[in-house]
Design a protein around this motif. Structure first.
Motif, PDB file in Angstrom:
ATOM      1  N   PRO A   8      19.038  43.477  44.842  1.00  0.00           N
ATOM      2  CA  PRO A   8      20.406  43.837  45.268  1.00  0.00           C
ATOM      3  C   PRO A   8      21.483  43.227  44.369  1.00  0.00           C
ATOM      4  CG  PRO A   8      19.076  43.152  47.143  1.00  0.00           C
ATOM      5  CD  PRO A   8      18.281  42.828  45.926  1.00  0.00           C
ATOM      6  N   LEU A   9      21.223  42.042  43.821  1.00  0.00           N
ATOM      7  CA  LEU A   9      22.213  41.404  42.949  1.00  0.00           C
ATOM      8  C   LEU A   9      22.482  42.241  41.704  1.00  0.00           C
ATOM      9  CD1 LEU A   9      21.179  37.631  43.120  1.00  0.00           C
ATOM     10  CD2 LEU A   9      23.110  38.764  44.247  1.00  0.00           C
ATOM     11  N   PHE A  10      21.449  42.927  41.213  1.00  0.00           N
ATOM     12  CA  PHE A  10      21.636  43.794  40.042  1.00  0.00           C
ATOM     13  C   PHE A  10      22.663  44.877  40.344  1.00  0.00           C
ATOM     14  CE2 PHE A  10      20.451  47.835  37.978  1.00  0.00           C
ATOM     15  CZ  PHE A  10      20.773  47.502  36.664  1.00  0.00           C
ATOM     16  N   TYR A  11      22.548  45.495  41.513  1.00  0.00           N
ATOM     17  CA  TYR A  11      23.464  46.582  41.857  1.00  0.00           C
ATOM     18  C   TYR A  11      24.858  46.053  42.200  1.00  0.00           C
ATOM     19  CZ  TYR A  11      19.171  49.224  41.853  1.00  0.00           C
ATOM     20  OH  TYR A  11      17.990  49.791  41.459  1.00  0.00           O
ATOM     21  N   LEU A  12      24.927  44.846  42.758  1.00  0.00           N
ATOM     22  CA  LEU A  12      26.245  44.247  43.033  1.00  0.00           C
ATOM     23  C   LEU A  12      27.033  44.020  41.740  1.00  0.00           C
ATOM     24  CD1 LEU A  12      25.454  41.617  45.826  1.00  0.00           C
ATOM     25  CD2 LEU A  12      26.860  43.684  46.025  1.00  0.00           C
ATOM     26  N   ALA A  13      26.316  43.757  40.656  1.00  0.00           N
ATOM     27  CA  ALA A  13      26.975  43.580  39.363  1.00  0.00           C
ATOM     28  C   ALA A  13      27.128  44.901  38.613  1.00  0.00           C
ATOM     29  CB  ALA A  13      26.168  42.591  38.505  1.00  0.00           C
ATOM     30  N   ALA A  14      26.091  45.737  38.643  1.00  0.00           N
ATOM     31  CA  ALA A  14      26.071  46.938  37.805  1.00  0.00           C
ATOM     32  C   ALA A  14      26.989  48.037  38.316  1.00  0.00           C
ATOM     33  CB  ALA A  14      24.641  47.463  37.687  1.00  0.00           C
ATOM     34  N   GLY A  36      32.204  45.459  31.297  1.00  0.00           N
ATOM     35  CA  GLY A  36      30.953  46.092  31.677  1.00  0.00           C
ATOM     36  C   GLY A  36      29.729  45.260  31.368  1.00  0.00           C
ATOM     37  N   VAL A  37      29.515  44.966  30.094  1.00  0.00           N
ATOM     38  CA  VAL A  37      28.331  44.203  29.692  1.00  0.00           C
ATOM     39  C   VAL A  37      28.322  42.797  30.300  1.00  0.00           C
ATOM     40  CG1 VAL A  37      27.071  43.197  27.750  1.00  0.00           C
ATOM     41  CG2 VAL A  37      27.912  45.542  27.600  1.00  0.00           C
ATOM     42  N   PRO A  38      29.443  42.046  30.266  1.00  0.00           N
ATOM     43  CA  PRO A  38      29.409  40.713  30.886  1.00  0.00           C
ATOM     44  C   PRO A  38      29.056  40.740  32.364  1.00  0.00           C
ATOM     45  CG  PRO A  38      31.318  40.899  29.455  1.00  0.00           C
ATOM     46  CD  PRO A  38      30.719  42.267  29.542  1.00  0.00           C
ATOM     47  N   LEU A  39      29.526  41.759  33.102  1.00  0.00           N
ATOM     48  CA  LEU A  39      29.198  41.831  34.526  1.00  0.00           C
ATOM     49  C   LEU A  39      27.698  42.038  34.735  1.00  0.00           C
ATOM     50  CD1 LEU A  39      32.003  43.930  36.295  1.00  0.00           C
ATOM     51  CD2 LEU A  39      31.244  41.622  36.870  1.00  0.00           C
ATOM     52  N   VAL A  40      27.120  43.005  34.021  1.00  0.00           N
ATOM     53  CA  VAL A  40      25.680  43.260  34.170  1.00  0.00           C
ATOM     54  C   VAL A  40      24.880  42.064  33.656  1.00  0.00           C
ATOM     55  CG1 VAL A  40      23.794  44.851  33.610  1.00  0.00           C
ATOM     56  CG2 VAL A  40      26.099  45.734  33.957  1.00  0.00           C
ATOM     57  N   ALA A  41      25.440  41.385  32.626  1.00  0.00           N
ATOM     58  CA  ALA A  41      24.749  40.229  32.048  1.00  0.00           C
ATOM     59  C   ALA A  41      24.721  39.028  32.985  1.00  0.00           C
ATOM     60  CB  ALA A  41      25.404  39.835  30.723  1.00  0.00           C
ATOM     61  N   THR A 203      15.306  53.702  33.522  1.00  0.00           N
ATOM     62  CA  THR A 203      15.321  54.001  34.957  1.00  0.00           C
ATOM     63  C   THR A 203      16.574  53.432  35.610  1.00  0.00           C
ATOM     64  OG1 THR A 203      12.900  53.981  35.048  1.00  0.00           O
ATOM     65  CG2 THR A 203      14.073  53.749  37.135  1.00  0.00           C
ATOM     66  N   ALA A 204      16.943  52.214  35.235  1.00  0.00           N
ATOM     67  CA  ALA A 204      18.178  51.608  35.754  1.00  0.00           C
ATOM     68  C   ALA A 204      19.388  52.458  35.365  1.00  0.00           C
ATOM     69  CB  ALA A 204      18.325  50.187  35.227  1.00  0.00           C
ATOM     70  N   SER A 205      19.402  52.936  34.126  1.00  0.00           N
ATOM     71  CA  SER A 205      20.502  53.803  33.671  1.00  0.00           C
ATOM     72  C   SER A 205      20.569  55.070  34.513  1.00  0.00           C
ATOM     73  CB  SER A 205      20.313  54.168  32.192  1.00  0.00           C
ATOM     74  OG  SER A 205      20.285  53.022  31.380  1.00  0.00           O
ATOM     75  N   LEU A 206      19.409  55.661  34.765  1.00  0.00           N
ATOM     76  CA  LEU A 206      19.344  56.909  35.525  1.00  0.00           C
ATOM     77  C   LEU A 206      19.846  56.721  36.951  1.00  0.00           C
ATOM     78  CD1 LEU A 206      18.420  59.880  35.382  1.00  0.00           C
ATOM     79  CD2 LEU A 206      16.183  59.128  36.204  1.00  0.00           C
ATOM     80  N   ILE A 207      19.543  55.582  37.561  1.00  0.00           N
ATOM     81  CA  ILE A 207      19.995  55.310  38.929  1.00  0.00           C
ATOM     82  C   ILE A 207      21.516  55.184  38.978  1.00  0.00           C
ATOM     83  CG2 ILE A 207      19.981  53.573  40.777  1.00  0.00           C
ATOM     84  CD1 ILE A 207      17.054  52.973  39.974  1.00  0.00           C
ATOM     85  N   LEU A 208      22.101  54.582  37.960  1.00  0.00           N
ATOM     86  CA  LEU A 208      23.544  54.304  37.954  1.00  0.00           C
ATOM     87  C   LEU A 208      24.384  55.475  37.449  1.00  0.00           C
ATOM     88  CD1 LEU A 208      23.334  50.692  36.467  1.00  0.00           C
ATOM     89  CD2 LEU A 208      23.997  51.274  38.815  1.00  0.00           C
ATOM     90  N   VAL A 209      23.768  56.402  36.742  1.00  0.00           N
ATOM     91  CA  VAL A 209      24.534  57.421  36.020  1.00  0.00           C
ATOM     92  C   VAL A 209      25.365  58.343  36.923  1.00  0.00           C
ATOM     93  CG1 VAL A 209      22.902  59.359  35.856  1.00  0.00           C
ATOM     94  CG2 VAL A 209      24.351  58.772  33.897  1.00  0.00           C
TER      95      VAL A 209
END
Length: 257
Positions: A8-14, A36-41, A203-209
């Motif tokens: 869940p933390l991944f999606y809270l940031a991404a 963008g990148v710093p948040l996901v990072a 797969t992560a990209s596809l979920i967020l797109v």
């Protein structure tokens, strides 16, 4: 399933990262894109964060090209794109030795000086409208291509050349959309060559797109309704925020703050 895809933390940031980048891609200012990148990072390594976001950026570029179709400056693209290609090539060849922190610090300092110069001219009521300059445009195109490849930070060098032209906001935004759509498409080749795309990241990209077109169109809707008297002070304000963010990230990366 890969750990990040069920975290869940991944999606809270991404999710906020994709929304902010989408607003920026729609024309709402580069400061949001830099987050963008710093948040996901915060939840995955920076290189993996950049790899996850790049396919999403491509989708955003497609939406932006449709939203801003017909608005672009052929002269600017002819001047800056050859430099951008050179910059991407330099970034690819030096990927093993150039650190993202150095790039962010240098670009941040240059961009801050650019803002200070504009602010001084504004106070003196001496704000000048620049004309196209091929050597200058090629140089800043090269810097934009390089920093876009290394740190997804191509916006500030592009703005150093493009903002003083004082183009109509629609023309400015549409041209930047075309420029970075081409740059991001070209970046796919070296990113693949460097092994940045794997099943987990794609797969992560596809979920967020699905968030990408909504956020991008929202940004375009806002910019289309901004008058030049509002748009340019806003954009230079974004330049200041971007420069300070880059300097902060660069210093923190170099000295571990």
């Amino acid at each position: 399933m890969a750990p990040i895809l069920s975290d869940p933390l991944f999606y809270l940031a991404a999710v906020p990262a994709v929304i902010l980048v989408g607003l920026s891609k729609g024309g709402f200012g580069g400061a949001m894109a830099l987050l963008g990148v710093p948040l996901v990072a915060l939840v995955v390594p920076p290189v993996q964060a950049a790899a996850i976001l790049l396919p999403i950026l491509i989708v955003m570029d497609i939406v932006s090209l449709w939203a801003w179709r017909g608005f672009f400056d052929r002269r600017l693209l002819a001047i800056m794109l050859p430099g951008a290609l050179a910059g991407i090539a330099i970034g690819w060849l030096t990927a093993a030795v150039v650190t993202e922190a150095h790039v962010r610090l240098i670009v941040g300092l240059v961009t801050l000086l650019f803002f200070v110069r504009w602010a001084v001219d504004k106070v003196r009521r001496n704000e000048r409208i620049a004309r196209h300059n091929a050597p200058k445009g090629f140089f800043w195109g090269t810097v934009a291509g390089f920093t876009s490849f290394v740190a997804h930070a191509g916006g500030p060098p592009y703005q150093v050349y493009a903002l003083p032209l004082r183009q109509d906001p629609k023309l400015y935004t549409g041209t930047s959309v075309v420029f970075f759509a081409i740059v991001n498409a070209i970046k796919l080749v070296p990113y693949f060559a460097l092994g940045q795309f794997d099943a987990t990241n794609l797969t992560a990209s596809l979920i967020l797109v699905p968030l990408a077109p909504l956020a991008t169109l929202a940004g375009a809707w806002i910019v289309r309704r901004m008058k030049p008297q509002v748009f340019y002070p806003f954009m230079y304000g974004m330049v200041l925020i971007v420069s300070l963010k880059l300097i902060h990230d660069g210093v923190r990366g170099l000295w571990g703050w």
